[in-house]
Design a protein around this motif. Structure first.
Motif: not given
Lengths: 348, 794
Positions: A125-127, A189, A217, A219, A222-223, A226, A230, A289, A306, B418, B479, B486
């Motif tokens: 879903g990234y542009d 994203r 990213v 949103d 977001v941590s 994540d 990714t 981050m 974040t 975070v 994760h 999207k």
């Protein structure tokens, strides 16, 4: 009469044995089946027969015709087959002689890596976004929490054009631009591949021009977990399904916390070898981050949003993935080097 | 930053951890290192005593020595001129490992030798640590060296150091104390502080000295006096620690200044107090003011530089280097110690111009304002202890700095959100405490007071990072983010370029990537529009100075490179930007360009090959244009613009009547080879919209084919005739092709014959021969009427 017919067949069979071409066969066919042929002669004798005899004789005559036709046809088929085989034999070529060379083109190994990374992130879903290479100091540094005089600017010696204009040193510049353009719309994203420039002399590991793929990213909630998830997907796609990812703390002005990312060595599987210098891990990229100052300066409320960002070096990925040891190979463009990359990896 | 294990062990207990493990733990707290090493990599060295020393009877250089190694007495042959009976020396036993190799039993000039007496250089010491005297011969140890003991340990040369590559934010780690706090936090050990016990005189420096700080760029300036110092060699332990930290020992006074800087991260400067005078001025330098610095160079200053001055003029370039006129020399008795903080940006600019020093590096990164006083007192204490100095009471003080500690509050929830972890409240509190931060709780909030040494910490996120790195990022379980579904994708232009690139690749061209920077000449060739150059202010070289305005010069370089390497067929393309300024605005445009040279298709044994010529390149481009949806919409016009192309073999390429690029043979002035290039503007191509694909009935009515040849002047173009044929043919004319171009017999010398094959078809009905003939005759009439071409008989 019957004997006559048998004789005729026998005679034909004998003749057919010596037929070796279609022309002779056709003559024979005309001779036997034509009106003035022996069968025609026999049928002309019908008139002198009684009705009962006629019936029997007609049937026998028909049978004879069918038989003769079949005999002739059999020979025709076998003759044609022989003819075709002769033709094929005469047309036989030496298939081991070299081919006519058809040019094979291809994309550059850096393009290859970039496209692979793009496709991976598009699937999540990234542009894919682009930005200018001649960039404003504002976007390349200031909005990324690197004000003028910041010591971290030293590590990115830059090609300035005017005091405010330079060749971008990082695709992170596009981060700031994208956030600024998107601030009304919320979450982001994106990845941004492109050329970057630093005032380094070219050697085996440095190039004044190179590529980066920035990822961002933004949103709510977001941590780092994540980010790690990714990058695990990325590492597995680029370096193999069994790869693992390791985080080490680091420092980049535009991220807080900042993370240096290692991937388990794909040569030795983590046991330690010359490629990973015995550590089992290979440094592949920097990430972290998004710093709240960056979010704020680009119009995002750091209390609400974040985000994470990462910077992939396609040259580094290609060098590791394909075992290339000198970065200059990518820019001298020796066709023997480039043509090694003119093929697929079998659907992988 | 080289961290000496012995040095840092003074302040934090390392007895339970080896150096390698420590270094690895530091890496996972964010502090990478380059190497772990020792001042001397040698092993197997003992202190020996020379019991006998006689000249070798057959040599003018060699001595035959009997040396006591504690457990035995060995005969060792030694060639050093300074060896004498009674000396204590460094002996490499048989089996010892030196940088030069392993020591073996040997025979020298017929005599047995069991070991080697060593010089410092033979221990692998960096030559900057070896004095001139030591370079001449063996190193003689002091009387207190114990025979048979480890010689490296006695010299302190067995100290290990870790060479850290610090991140630019951690100014606090530019000191041994800062390192001690960091290690303390990681190992959960308490940190001790350096000793200061001053025996001061009654008079106060402030009574006899005046300080005038006349610049905003000096928030803190402290001065202290120490009288009657004796300049001599430093104690062994201090020299050793300096060496392990990468600094050359000089004498006790200079060494103390460096030692305290390493300890606290606070640079100091020592002036000869008698040369300085008693009015110390801190001010911005005057434009063109000069100062001879300690390296004897005459420096011309500007108003950005900060200087320390007395009433006569500058005496020190603040934060960078001292002046010759107040230098501490061998006969200096009284010392004025400076401990100050200067503006980091100003020091950065000055040091870039003059010299990067250990001091300037620290100033650039920032100094803890609460260490300045501690450092000056520590230096005074060390001068008192190791240079026999008398310390004058009081500190000459200018202090406008903010000494307050920062207070930041943060919730457990935010930290875990975070980091994506689940750390307990107790663990978080524990981490802050280990880091030496004070923590108070207010409900679920941590109120954290951060010591001033941590200049890098100012916001919540900085605290989150501290928790994360000390707790360990290996606890983060990755994760994929739970985000809204999207659709992702490339921009339209990126897709367009991708299509072009892959089409050219499948037509047999290989993609190259070249440099955007070139010479001024290169950047201005193969272009035709009015524009200004984008030129670098400080190029690395003339050949990488101006941003290119065409990709062709780069492609020609790749061509030459490959030709020189015997790659005889070069079919390449590049997709990239060109850069220029127009009316002051920077423009970047995407181009896709190609270069073709050599043989496209080949089969040697069949004597078949297709070499590149104009028409092949034209065909490749037509293939691309068709693929991009421009069938019947492109045309080729004479090129009068690009001077670098062969004027008779080049064209401008138009789509819907607008120029999108050019193609042709490179001008023989530029390349002697028959090499073809093209350049297309991606943006221009994209300006022409392309219809979506739609099904069209395959024609089911028969077509009628007619051939037609015209004789025309050689300089007349085929297109002239074709245009008329098309015009007259109208919709009925389905396609038109050239099947022969003829010159020679039956055609005049200045003429050619071109034969066209015409296909007539109507998708709705069967055409009659009669109606086709009407059009066909009209075609001939029109061509003959409008041009000098004549239909060819037959």
């Amino acid at each position: 009469m019957k004997e006559k017919m048998e004789l005729l067949k026998k005679e034909l069979k004998e003749k057919l044995e010596s037929v070796s071409d279609l022309k002779t066969l056709n003559e024979l066919k005309t001779t036997y089946l034509g009106k003035k042929g022996p069968i025609g002669e026999l049928s002309s004798m019908m008139g002198s027969l009684s009705i009962e005899e006629k019936k029997n004789f007609g049937k026998a005559l028909n049978d004879l015709k069918t038989e003769v036709t079949a005999l002739l046809e059999d020979v025709r088929v076998s003759l044609e087959e022989k003819e075709l085989n002769r033709k094929l034999e005469s047309e036989k070529i030496d298939v081991t002689l070299p081919s006519t060379k058809v040019r094979v083109g291809g994309v550059h190994p850096i393009t290859r890596v970039i496209e692979e990374v793009e496709d991976l992130f598009i699937s999540m879903g990234y542009d894919v976004v682009e930005g200018p290479e001649v960039e404003e100091d504002l976007y390349n540094f200031e909005k990324l929490n690197l004000p003028k005089g910041h010591p971290a600017r030293d590590s990115q010696d830059s090609f300035y054009i005017t005091n405010e204009l330079l060749l971008r040193t990082q695709t992170s510049a596009v981060q700031a631009r994208t956030m600024e353009a998107n601030k009304e719309k919320g979450p982001i994203r994106m990845i941004c591949p492109g050329k970057t420039y630093r005032r380094d002399n070219d050697d085996a590991t440095h190039s004044h021009q190179f590529h980066q793929i920035e990822g961002l990213v933004v949103d709510e909630n977001v941590s780092l977990a994540d980010l790690k998830g990714t990058l695990e997907v990325f590492a597995k796609k680029m370096f193999g399904e069994t790869r693992e990812v390791r985080f080490r703390p680091s420092f980049f002005p535009f991220t807080e916390p900042s993370i240096e990312v290692d991937v388990s060595c794909f040569k030795c599987g983590g046991e330690g070898c010359s490629l990973c210098k015995g550590t089992g891990w290979i440094e592949i990229l920097g990430s972290g981050m998004v710093h709240p100052n960056v979010l704020r300066d680009c119009g995002y409320d750091p209390e609400k949003y974040t985000g994470f960002a990462f910077g992939i070096g396609p040259e580094r990925v290609a060098m590791l993935k394909y075992g290339i040891n000198d970065i200059r190979n990518f820019y001298t463009d020796d066709l023997r080097f480039l043509n090694d990359f003119n093929r697929t990896e079998g659907g992988k | 930053m080289k961290l000496s294990r012995n040095f840092v062990s003074d302040y934090v207990d390392l007895s339970k951890i080896d150096t390698k493990t420590l270094a690895e733990k530091m890496v996972f707290a964010g502090n990478e290192y380059e190497e772990i090493s020792k001042i001397s990599p040698a092993s197997g060295l003992v202190v020996g005593k020379v019991l006998e020393c006689e000249m070798h009877p057959e040599s003018t250089k060699l001595h035959i020595c009997k040396i006591d190694l504690g457990d035995s007495i060995k005969q060792i042959i030694c060639g050093a001129p300074n060896i004498e009976k009674g000396q204590k020396v460094i002996v490499a036993r048989v089996g010892a490992k030196l940088p030069g190799g392993e020591i073996k039993k040997a025979k020298l000039a017929g005599m047995e030798s069991e070991g080697m007496v060593c010089s410092l250089a033979e221990l692998g010491l960096d030559s900057k640590y070896v004095t001139e005297e030591d370079k001449k011969g063996i190193h003689v140890l002091e009387e207190d060296a114990e025979v048979g003991s480890d010689a490296l340990a006695y010299l302190g040369l067995d100290d290990e150091y870790i060479d850290f590559e610090l991140t630019s934010n951690r100014a606090d780690l530019m000191s041994v104390l800062g390192m001690a706090y960091e290690i303390g936090a990681i190992l959960n050990e308490k940190v001790k502080t350096p000793k200061v016990q001053l025996k001061e005189t009654k008079e106060n420096i402030c009574d006899s000295y005046k300080l005038s700080v006349q610049t905003k760029k000096c928030p803190i300036y402290l001065g202290k006096l120490v009288h009657n110092v004796t300049i001599k060699e430093s104690p062994k332990w201090m020299k050793e620690r300096l060496m392990a930290s990468g600094m050359r020992p000089i004498n006790n006074v200079v060494d103390i200044s460096n030692y305290v800087m390493l300890e606290y991260g606070q640079p100091l400067h020592f002036f000869d107090a008698d040369k300085l005078g008693n009015h110390v001025i801190v001010r911005n330098a005057k434009e063109k003011e000069t100062l001879q610095t300690l390296d004897t160079q005459e420096r011309v200053l500007d108003k950005n530089d900060i200087v320390i001055a007395n009433e006569e003029g500058p005496v020190c370039l603040a934060g960078v280097m001292g002046g010759m006129n107040t230098e501490v020399e061998m006969d200096t008795k009284n010392i004025f110690i400076e401990a100050a903080i200067f503006d980091s940006y100003s020091i950065r600019t000055t040091s870039k111009k003059i010299l990067k020093s250990e001091a300037s590096i620290r100033y650039e990164k920032g100094i803890d304002p609460n260490r300045t006083k501690l450092a000056i007192e520590r230096a005074a204490y060390l001068l008192q202890e190791y240079a026999g100095g008398t310390v004058t009471k009081g500190i000459l003080t200018h202090d406008e700095a903010d000494h307050k500690e920062k207070v930041i509050s943060i919730t457990l929830e935010k930290i875990n959100q975070v980091l994506g972890m689940e750390i307990s409240k107790k663990d978080v509190k524990d981490i802050f405490t280990r880091l030496g931060f004070q923590v108070d709780m207010k409900g679920t909030e941590f109120i954290v007071t951060v010591p001033t040494r941590r200049l890098d910490i100012s916001i919540k996120e900085d605290l989150i990072e501290e928790v994360g790195r000390i707790y360990g990022y290996d606890h983060v379980k990755g994760h994929l983010p739970l985000l809204n579904v999207k659709r992702g994708g490339r921009s339209e232009i990126a897709n367009y370029v991708l299509e072009l690139k892959h089409r050219l690749a499948s037509l047999g061209l290989t993609e190259v990537i070249t440099y955007s920077l070139g010479t001024k000449e290169e950047s201005n060739s193969f272009t035709h529009f009015e524009s200004e150059d984008i030129t670098l202010l400080e190029p690395l070289s003339e050949d990488k100075k101006v941003m290119r305005k065409s990709l062709i010069p780069s492609l020609l370089k790749v061509f030459e490179y490959n030709l020189a390497r015997k790659n005889k067929d070069v079919f390449i393309y590049e997709a990239g930007s060109i850069y220029y300024k127009k009316e002051g605005k920077v423009k970047e445009e995407k181009k896709i360009s190609g270069l073709l040279y050599g043989t496209y298709l080949t089969n040697d044994w069949k004597k078949e090959k297709l070499d590149v010529d104009f028409y092949l390149v034209k065909g490749i481009l037509e293939n691309v244009f068709h693929y991009m949806g421009f069938t019947n919409r492109y045309e080729w016009k004479e090129n009068t613009i690009i001077k670098e192309l062969h004027p008779g073999r080049s064209v401008q390429i138009l789509v819907d009547g607008k120029v999108v690029g050019y193609m042709g043979q490179v001008h023989p002035n530029i390349s002697k080879k028959e090499v073809y290039v093209f350049e297309l503007s991606v943006e221009e191509l994209m300006n022409h919209s392309v219809r979506m694909l739609k099904f069209k009935e395959v024609p089911k009515y028969p077509s009628i084919q007619k051939d037609l040849a015209f004789v025309m002047k050689k300089d007349m173009t085929s297109k002239t005739v074709m245009d008329i044929l098309k015009h007259v043919g109208g919709k009925m004319l389905n396609s038109i092709d050239v099947f022969d171009v003829y010159v020679g017999e039956n055609v005049k010398e200045d003429e050619k014959s071109i034969a066209y094959s015409l296909t007539f078809q109507d998708p709705t009905r069967t055409l009659t021969d009669e109606e086709v003939m009407v059009t066909f005759k009209k075609m001939i009439e029109e061509v003959e009427k409008k041009t000098s071409a004549r239909v060819r008989d037959k």
